[in-house]
Scaffold this motif. Sequence first.
Motif, PDB file in Angstrom:
ATOM      1  N   ILE A  95       0.846  -1.189   0.000  1.00 28.82           N
ATOM      2  CA  ILE A  95       0.000   0.000   0.000  1.00 28.82           C
ATOM      3  C   ILE A  95       0.882   1.239   0.000  1.00 28.82           C
ATOM      4  CG2 ILE A  95      -1.907  -1.146   1.209  1.00 28.82           C
ATOM      5  CD1 ILE A  95      -1.033   0.242   3.762  1.00 28.82           C
TER       6      ILE A  95
ATOM      7  N   LEU B 137       1.854   4.637   1.647  1.00 23.48           N
ATOM      8  CA  LEU B 137       1.777   5.362   2.913  1.00 23.48           C
ATOM      9  C   LEU B 137       2.728   6.546   2.852  1.00 23.48           C
ATOM     10  CD1 LEU B 137       1.785   2.411   5.497  1.00 23.48           C
ATOM     11  CD2 LEU B 137      -0.186   3.725   4.696  1.00 23.48           C
TER      12      LEU B 137
ATOM     13  N   GLU C 219      -5.722   7.646   9.713  1.00 19.41           N
ATOM     14  CA  GLU C 219      -6.021   7.166   8.368  1.00 19.41           C
ATOM     15  C   GLU C 219      -5.043   6.071   7.950  1.00 19.41           C
ATOM     16  OE1 GLU C 219      -7.738   6.470   4.764  1.00 19.41           O
ATOM     17  OE2 GLU C 219      -8.529   7.463   6.557  1.00 19.41           O
ATOM     18  N   VAL C 220      -3.785   6.209   8.376  1.00 21.36           N
ATOM     19  CA  VAL C 220      -2.799   5.164   8.103  1.00 21.36           C
ATOM     20  C   VAL C 220      -3.228   3.866   8.778  1.00 21.36           C
ATOM     21  CG1 VAL C 220      -0.437   4.395   8.584  1.00 21.36           C
ATOM     22  CG2 VAL C 220      -0.849   6.692   7.679  1.00 21.36           C
TER      23      VAL C 220
ATOM     24  N   ARG D 154      -6.246   2.912   9.726  1.00 23.10           N
ATOM     25  CA  ARG D 154      -7.443   2.361   9.077  1.00 23.10           C
ATOM     26  C   ARG D 154      -7.070   1.648   7.788  1.00 23.10           C
ATOM     27  NH1 ARG D 154     -10.284   2.637   5.083  1.00 23.10           N
ATOM     28  NH2 ARG D 154      -9.008   4.313   4.199  1.00 23.10           N
ATOM     29  N   LYS D 155      -6.214   2.266   7.020  1.00 23.01           N
ATOM     30  CA  LYS D 155      -5.813   1.700   5.729  1.00 23.01           C
ATOM     31  C   LYS D 155      -5.009   0.416   5.929  1.00 23.01           C
ATOM     32  CE  LYS D 155      -3.785   3.276   1.353  1.00 23.01           C
ATOM     33  NZ  LYS D 155      -3.134   4.440   0.670  1.00 23.01           N
ATOM     34  N   VAL D 156      -4.127   0.421   6.927  1.00 21.42           N
ATOM     35  CA  VAL D 156      -3.284  -0.744   7.199  1.00 21.42           C
ATOM     36  C   VAL D 156      -4.131  -1.937   7.638  1.00 21.42           C
ATOM     37  CG1 VAL D 156      -1.618  -1.662   8.865  1.00 21.42           C
ATOM     38  CG2 VAL D 156      -1.134   0.483   7.657  1.00 21.42           C
TER      39      VAL D 156
ATOM     40  N   ALA E  97      -7.399  -2.445   7.147  1.00 23.65           N
ATOM     41  CA  ALA E  97      -8.288  -2.873   6.068  1.00 23.65           C
ATOM     42  C   ALA E  97      -7.515  -3.664   5.012  1.00 23.65           C
ATOM     43  CB  ALA E  97      -8.978  -1.664   5.447  1.00 23.65           C
ATOM     44  N   SER E  98      -6.317  -3.224   4.669  1.00 23.52           N
ATOM     45  CA  SER E  98      -5.518  -3.893   3.635  1.00 23.52           C
ATOM     46  C   SER E  98      -5.011  -5.251   4.121  1.00 23.52           C
ATOM     47  CB  SER E  98      -4.336  -3.013   3.225  1.00 23.52           C
ATOM     48  OG  SER E  98      -4.779  -1.797   2.680  1.00 23.52           O
TER      49      SER E  98
ATOM     50  N   TYR F 152      -9.184  -0.525  14.856  1.00 20.36           N
ATOM     51  CA  TYR F 152      -7.886  -0.109  14.326  1.00 20.36           C
ATOM     52  C   TYR F 152      -7.225   0.981  15.166  1.00 20.36           C
ATOM     53  CZ  TYR F 152     -10.821   3.495  12.025  1.00 20.36           C
ATOM     54  OH  TYR F 152     -11.721   4.502  11.750  1.00 20.36           O
TER      55      TYR F 152
END
Length: 624
Positions: free
Chosen positions: A205, A207, A229-230, A232-234, A236-237, A320
């Motif tokens: 991803i 970042l 946001e990092v 959440r993205k981590v 979810a991915s 998260y």
Amino acid sequence: MRKKTQIIAAVMLFSTTVAVSQMKVREELPEKYKWNLADLYATDAVWKEEKERMQQQMQEIVSYKGKLTQSATFLLEALELNSKLVKDMARLFSYAAMKSDQDTRVTKYAGMKQELQQLFSEYGALTSFIEPELLTLQEEQLSTFLTKEKELATYKFYLMDLLRKRAHRGSEEVEKVMAYSALMSENAANIFNTFFNAEFPYPEIELNGDRVKLNSANFALYRASEDREVRRKVFASYFGKLNEFQRTFGTQLYGNINAALFTTKARNYGSTLERALDSDNIPTTVFHNLVKNVNGNLETFHRYLNLRKRMMGVDTLHYYDLYAPLVEEVDLAYTVEEAVENILQSLQPLGADYVEVSKKAFQERWIDMYPNEGKRSGAYSNGSAYDVHPYILMNYNGQYNDMSTLTHELGHTMHSYLTNKKQHFANANYSIFVAEVASTLNEELLNDYMLQQIKDDNVRLAILGNYLEGAKGTLFRQTQFAEFESMIHDKVANGEALTGEDFDNMYLDLTKRYYGHDKNICIVDDYVKSEWSYIPHFYYNFYVYQYATSFTASTALSEKVLKGTNEDRKKYLDFLAAGSTKYPVDLLVDAGVDMNTSEPFDLTIAKINAVMAEMETILTRIGK
């Protein structure tokens, strides 16, 4: 007597912690950051020669077939030979396993590890006559043997324990089949380990403008980002990629449960839980009471979650958010040398000898410190090389949690070191039930030391928060894992076939209940359903509950070490050196903690609430 040994930090010269992204290739790591496996065998060729020697020597054990109950002398000779052979095989296995773990992509070492697993299985078949013969011993005859051969006293606990388990042992033919079944019983765990560590296509991803591969080490690093946001993205991915392989992970775990069920039925136990706990003579009520007590105190856990929400200043807490720093702009990063200094200072209450041996671990390359591509994730201590010294595998990222993990594993290492020095090999295989006491007590001492040094409110909040993180991760999270294990094992025992989707649904429902999802305490996003699939401990069968029971025991013992007398400290150090000379519950009683009562759990809940009360007072004082 052990059929198979369970494989359970130099003062560094660098002035700064080396970033994970700079340490992807193992060859680039300075030698001082890598464990020295030459202490075990100088080269792979020497290892191979020793293995071939073992294959020949282990045939000697068969000469004692039919003789074990004829005389005390024959019995002692057979037990001594068996102990030596298993000790040497454990050393061989340690070398192969750790070589494989430092880069799981290297098939040579994975093959060497498999060779040793096969060797253990072959040896198990050769020795399949031992326990059936020993089970024909009567207590009176054993007492006579013990009187005639004083050196048999080394094996008295093993022999008495074996007779206790008489109903769960079979004939020689049955025992031979059980030994050969070991060739298959670990397949699910081996496949999981290879797939997840060496072949799993970890997501990449973007970042902060950089492409990052979310392997296990980077997931652990970035899930603690201050940027929501990092995080959440981590999450979810990472969990999203796990979900793509739901069927594979589900099949692996289902296969592992069936293997455990096979052994349970073959050994005439009522459940996989009963079989797992009976090896240490631990009543199943200890397990069930833990789950009951934790569920009865989820309000304390929810108080922690609400405190975290308050400190983070968020309207809604999400799953998260659980690894994010509790206090903004507080430097809780530690270089390796800073971590080593703090750890050694924190261990002073255990005495000068304990500290000096700990220094050796840091100075003599007992530790593999940093992550590298292909390296096994997580951390462990391996103390099974009885004649050498323990080793530690780390994936150090420079955070407070990494320092805490390092002292945790050092606790295991010191437990192994002291036991190996004091006990005969036959009695050096201490139970996991007591193993986690040594590691979590080290963490308690580190937290206490850090709190003594720090007066700044924000930093103090962070350290107190770290204790709560330990309580969350060790008491509540591991009990949740244990309850999940109990659920899935019960369903398979009742004839249900479980798929990855079934595991998903059960895990998500349980997690939502623990974290108060329906009460809006912590929102558990649906992708969290995949978390079970990367937890290696589910392949160990009722292992994780011991983290939680040990956490409560270490809380009680740390109070005695910190506030008690020299005699209290001596009792604890004697406990660390006791090995398997008694059942684990009895060893803890000797150390000063009775796990048959609710006192250790009650003391732990009281301490957790006291820590939260102090944090709430600080927050009010500083206007948060």
